[in-house]
Write an enzyme that holds these catalytic residues in place. Structure first.
Site, PDB file in Angstrom:
ATOM      1  N   GLU A   1       0.871  -1.294  -0.152  1.00  0.00           N
ATOM      2  CA  GLU A   1       0.132   0.020  -0.205  1.00  0.00           C
ATOM      3  C   GLU A   1       0.982   1.144   0.039  1.00  0.00           C
ATOM      4  OE1 GLU A   1      -4.060   1.641   2.426  1.00  0.00           O
ATOM      5  OE2 GLU A   1      -2.387   0.084   3.631  1.00  0.00           O
TER       6      GLU A   1
ATOM      7  N   LYS B   1      -9.351   2.207  -3.155  1.00  0.00           N
ATOM      8  CA  LYS B   1      -9.980   1.709  -2.059  1.00  0.00           C
ATOM      9  C   LYS B   1     -11.297   2.310  -1.449  1.00  0.00           C
ATOM     10  CE  LYS B   1      -7.638   1.173   2.766  1.00  0.00           C
ATOM     11  NZ  LYS B   1      -6.676   1.354   3.383  1.00  0.00           N
TER      12      LYS B   1
ATOM     13  N   CYS C   1      -5.670  -3.123   1.798  1.00  0.00           N
ATOM     14  CA  CYS C   1      -5.813  -3.132   3.129  1.00  0.00           C
ATOM     15  C   CYS C   1      -6.959  -3.426   4.046  1.00  0.00           C
ATOM     16  CB  CYS C   1      -5.051  -1.879   3.564  1.00  0.00           C
ATOM     17  SG  CYS C   1      -4.374  -2.215   5.237  1.00  0.00           S
TER      18      CYS C   1
END
Length: 280
Positions: free
Chosen positions: A44, A118, A155
């Site tokens: 990330e 994300k 994540c």
């Protein structure tokens, strides 16, 4: 002939500046290519520290355009040089005030196939991401790459089953999950959630975590990156928890069809009964 894809991932320590961090990942990618890898993914916001440990406007300086920013352009050149697909997570600025936690997916010829932003943005101690990022708004794309159908889930997303399932419904064979997670918060979940997602959705998952401590907080990123197959079994060893590491593994994509025939989870889904799951 077996459909085996040699895939790679990198867990890395922060070097202190973007130039050396990107250069380090370029060298890992070249080594992966020498080992025969055809796709590689990074952690990330791989070209920066995990600045979300604090809330400070100085850290907006890490943001850059996608796909026309300097890091993605270097990753395009790297993909052309190595002949590999590259999954490159960065801090994206779309326009003033519009910032995203993003991954660019670059095909083996250097073309940018698209981006994933994300969806699920945490705001808890040590992970102050809502200060920086808007929620993703591009859906859950699956990219038709030179090695097969590849998706990305970033994540904190991994705690939410809906995106994993959408990627499977869209045909993903391999999902990269670039992360930055620390020892005291979720280490006990790290070897549970991604294998469970691989089983539930019957594809391969590449779980990538940072490693080491960085100057902006106390998070102890514990690495232990891995590939997991559609049966929930690790492909080779899990990476260590204290040092950076290049992980290269052979993934038998034919296993996906065999598992789907055997377990038939997609056959037995009941979307007609799931309406309440998306009710506000």
């Amino acid at each position: 002939m077996a459909n085996v894809v040699r895939a790679a991932l990198v867990q890395a320590t922060w070097t202190g500046d973007t130039e050396s961090m990107v250069a380090k990942h370029e060298e890992y990618a070249r080594e992966a290519a020498r080992q025969g890898a055809r796709i590689i993914g990074f952690q990330e916001v791989f070209n920066s520290p995990y600045f979300c440990q604090v809330q400070d406007p100085e850290h907006f300086r890490w943001a850059e355009p996608v796909p026309d920013g300097p890091t993605v352009r270097r990753m395009q050149a790297l993909a052309r040089e190595t002949g590999m697909v590259v999954v490159a997570p960065v801090f994206e600025v779309e326009q003033p005030g519009f910032y995203y936690n993003t991954a660019a997916v670059i095909d083996a010829d250097g073309s940018v196939l698209g981006t994933y932003r994300k969806h699920h943005i945490p705001q808890v101690e040590g992970f102050w991401e809502k200060y920086y990022f808007r929620p993703g708004n591009l859906g859950w794309p699956v990219f038709d790459t030179a090695v097969g159908k590849v998706g990305v889930y970033i994540c904190y997303d991994r705690h939410f089953p809906e995106g994993w399932r959408q990627l499977g419904l869209s045909g993903a064979q391999l999902v990269y999950n670039p992360s930055a997670t620390h020892r005291s918060l979720s280490a006990h979940l790290w070897r549970l959630e991604q294998p469970a997602a691989a089983v539930a959705n019957e594809y391969f998952v590449a779980a990538i975590n940072r490693v080491g401590r960085e100057e902006y907080g106390d998070n102890d990123f514990y690495g232990t990156s891995y590939f997991v197959d559609p049966r929930g079994q690790f492909v080779g060893d899990v990476a260590g928890d204290t040092k950076e590491e290049l992980v290269v593994r052979d993934l038998d994509f034919d296993l996906i069809e065999r598992v789907r025939q055997q377990w038939a989870f997609y056959r037995d889904r009941r979307p007609d009964a799931y309406e309440g799951l998306v009710r506000p």
